[in-house]
Design a protein around this motif. Sequence first.
Motif, PDB file in Angstrom:
ATOM      1  N   TYR A  99      -4.120 -37.702  34.249  1.00 53.90           N
ATOM      2  CA  TYR A  99      -3.662 -39.008  33.738  1.00 53.90           C
ATOM      3  C   TYR A  99      -3.974 -39.114  32.244  1.00 53.90           C
ATOM      4  O   TYR A  99      -3.158 -39.587  31.455  1.00 53.90           O
ATOM      5  N   GLY A 125     -11.625 -47.305  39.629  1.00 49.73           N
ATOM      6  CA  GLY A 125     -10.632 -46.269  39.338  1.00 49.73           C
ATOM      7  C   GLY A 125     -10.166 -46.421  37.906  1.00 49.73           C
ATOM      8  O   GLY A 125      -8.974 -46.441  37.608  1.00 49.73           O
ATOM      9  N   ASP A 176     -15.616 -45.187  38.501  1.00 54.34           N
ATOM     10  CA  ASP A 176     -14.731 -44.076  38.868  1.00 54.34           C
ATOM     11  C   ASP A 176     -15.561 -43.045  39.615  1.00 54.34           C
ATOM     12  O   ASP A 176     -16.782 -43.004  39.474  1.00 54.34           O
ATOM     13  N   ASN A 196       2.731 -48.139  33.946  1.00 54.54           N
ATOM     14  CA  ASN A 196       1.546 -48.625  34.667  1.00 54.54           C
ATOM     15  C   ASN A 196       0.490 -49.146  33.703  1.00 54.54           C
ATOM     16  O   ASN A 196      -0.099 -50.210  33.902  1.00 54.54           O
ATOM     17  N   ARG A 197       0.270 -48.386  32.648  1.00 51.98           N
ATOM     18  CA  ARG A 197      -0.760 -48.787  31.680  1.00 51.98           C
ATOM     19  C   ARG A 197      -0.372 -50.116  31.009  1.00 51.98           C
ATOM     20  O   ARG A 197      -1.215 -50.976  30.764  1.00 51.98           O
TER      21      ARG A 197
HETATM   22  C1  SAM Z   1      -4.022 -42.822  37.888  1.00 52.72           C
HETATM   23  S1  SAM Z   1      -5.676 -43.152  37.341  1.00 52.72           S
HETATM   24  C2  SAM Z   1      -5.588 -44.874  36.939  1.00 52.72           C
HETATM   25  C3  SAM Z   1      -6.504 -45.277  35.790  1.00 52.72           C
HETATM   26  C4  SAM Z   1      -6.420 -46.759  35.408  1.00 52.72           C
HETATM   27  N1  SAM Z   1      -6.798 -47.619  36.515  1.00 52.72           N
HETATM   28  C5  SAM Z   1      -5.029 -47.123  34.966  1.00 52.72           C
HETATM   29  O1  SAM Z   1      -4.273 -47.688  35.753  1.00 52.72           O
HETATM   30  O2  SAM Z   1      -4.665 -46.828  33.817  1.00 52.72           O
HETATM   31  C6  SAM Z   1      -6.519 -43.187  38.920  1.00 52.72           C
HETATM   32  C7  SAM Z   1      -8.028 -43.163  38.778  1.00 52.72           C
HETATM   33  O3  SAM Z   1      -8.601 -43.463  40.041  1.00 52.72           O
HETATM   34  C8  SAM Z   1      -9.715 -42.624  40.234  1.00 52.72           C
HETATM   35  N2  SAM Z   1      -9.965 -42.547  41.683  1.00 52.72           N
HETATM   36  C9  SAM Z   1      -9.198 -41.961  42.630  1.00 52.72           C
HETATM   37  N3  SAM Z   1      -9.775 -42.106  43.835  1.00 52.72           N
HETATM   38  C10 SAM Z   1     -10.929 -42.798  43.646  1.00 52.72           C
HETATM   39  C11 SAM Z   1     -11.966 -43.253  44.511  1.00 52.72           C
HETATM   40  N4  SAM Z   1     -11.931 -42.995  45.825  1.00 52.72           N
HETATM   41  N5  SAM Z   1     -12.997 -43.937  43.969  1.00 52.72           N
HETATM   42  C12 SAM Z   1     -13.060 -44.180  42.631  1.00 52.72           C
HETATM   43  N6  SAM Z   1     -12.107 -43.758  41.764  1.00 52.72           N
HETATM   44  C13 SAM Z   1     -11.053 -43.085  42.263  1.00 52.72           C
HETATM   45  C14 SAM Z   1      -9.318 -41.312  39.590  1.00 52.72           C
HETATM   46  O4  SAM Z   1     -10.450 -40.503  39.273  1.00 52.72           O
HETATM   47  C15 SAM Z   1      -8.585 -41.803  38.353  1.00 52.72           C
HETATM   48  O5  SAM Z   1      -9.439 -41.945  37.262  1.00 52.72           O
END
Ligand code: SAM
Length: 271
Positions: free
Chosen positions: A22, A80, A106, A56-57
């Motif tokens: 990402y 996340g 995260d 999304n961002r």
């Molecule tokens: C696609 S990124 C989204 C980042 C931010 N929320 C955004 O929308 O710009 C997804 C994030 O969720 C984290 N993630 C995925 N599964 C997770 C979990 N079970 N617990 C915590 N973080 C998680 C990933 O490491 C990643 O950093």
Amino acid sequence: MAPDPSRATGVDASRPSVARMYDYYLGGKDNFEVDRAAAQAMMASVPESVQMVASNRAFLVRAVRYLAAEAGIRQFLDIGSGLPTRQNVHEVARAAAPDSRVVYVDHDPLAVAHGQALLAVDRNTRYIHGDLREPGRILDDPQVRALIDFDRPVAVLVVATLHFIGDQDDPAGILRRLRERMAPGSYLVISHILDDPRPHEIGRILKAAGAPAWYPRTPEQILPFFEGFELIGPGLELLPRWRPPGSAPDDARPDDGAEELRWQAAAVGRR
Ligand SMILES: C[S@@+](CC[C@H](N)C(=O)[O-])C[C@H]1O[C@@H](n2cnc3c(N)ncnc32)[C@H](O)[C@@H]1O
């Protein structure tokens, strides 16, 4: 400069990580060759995925701005969060409300290491290691308790993250446990990949690259995640239709443009 995996414990540089891929999509430098190769394979096969990430961002920024500027929210729990980027949650919130407090969470060790260095910038920001599948541990984390007062309204952000939680991990149950701690007047923010052939194709590429699986869902499967919350206008919508800049909250149907912008939906609910 490429990150040095040895600086953050638990970093697996042999398999792509969602957080680092990402980051690459957003033009960041906190990623390894294995992440770039997987992201490039995805971009080659599904070029629209670049716009999907940007969209999304942009939604995340609009939602946080709304919460801080219009809904009066001063505490944010962002689960996340990903790697530090431009317009991080505390920066967007503080532009409207300088006293905003933010805890980032995260499970990716590199995101946590870089987040602690770059986002936990003062006593009103923290970045902790936590897993969405263990909401109780997040809620009881001493750093969360130190910054977030659950007797007052809080915004919980689960943006582009819930689709990494399969039904076997009971996403509705996870959200219920979060909701139980959230005071009336709190908000839940979710964006989620939709059940469409192209996102499934991306999922296959992720899997082939050894990255975690994702679980696209239909609007009917996403809506129950908001049980106990009242959706604010315009409800669960395609990302570009959720309060696009310059529109009134309930404006109907601005042009949602390219096809890839139809692959994700988002909503904000008020408890
Ligand atoms: C696609 S990124 C989204 C980042 C931010 N929320 C955004 O929308 O710009 C997804 C994030 O969720 C984290 N993630 C995925 N599964 C997770 C979990 N079970 N617990 C915590 N973080 C998680 C990933 O490491 C990643 O950093």
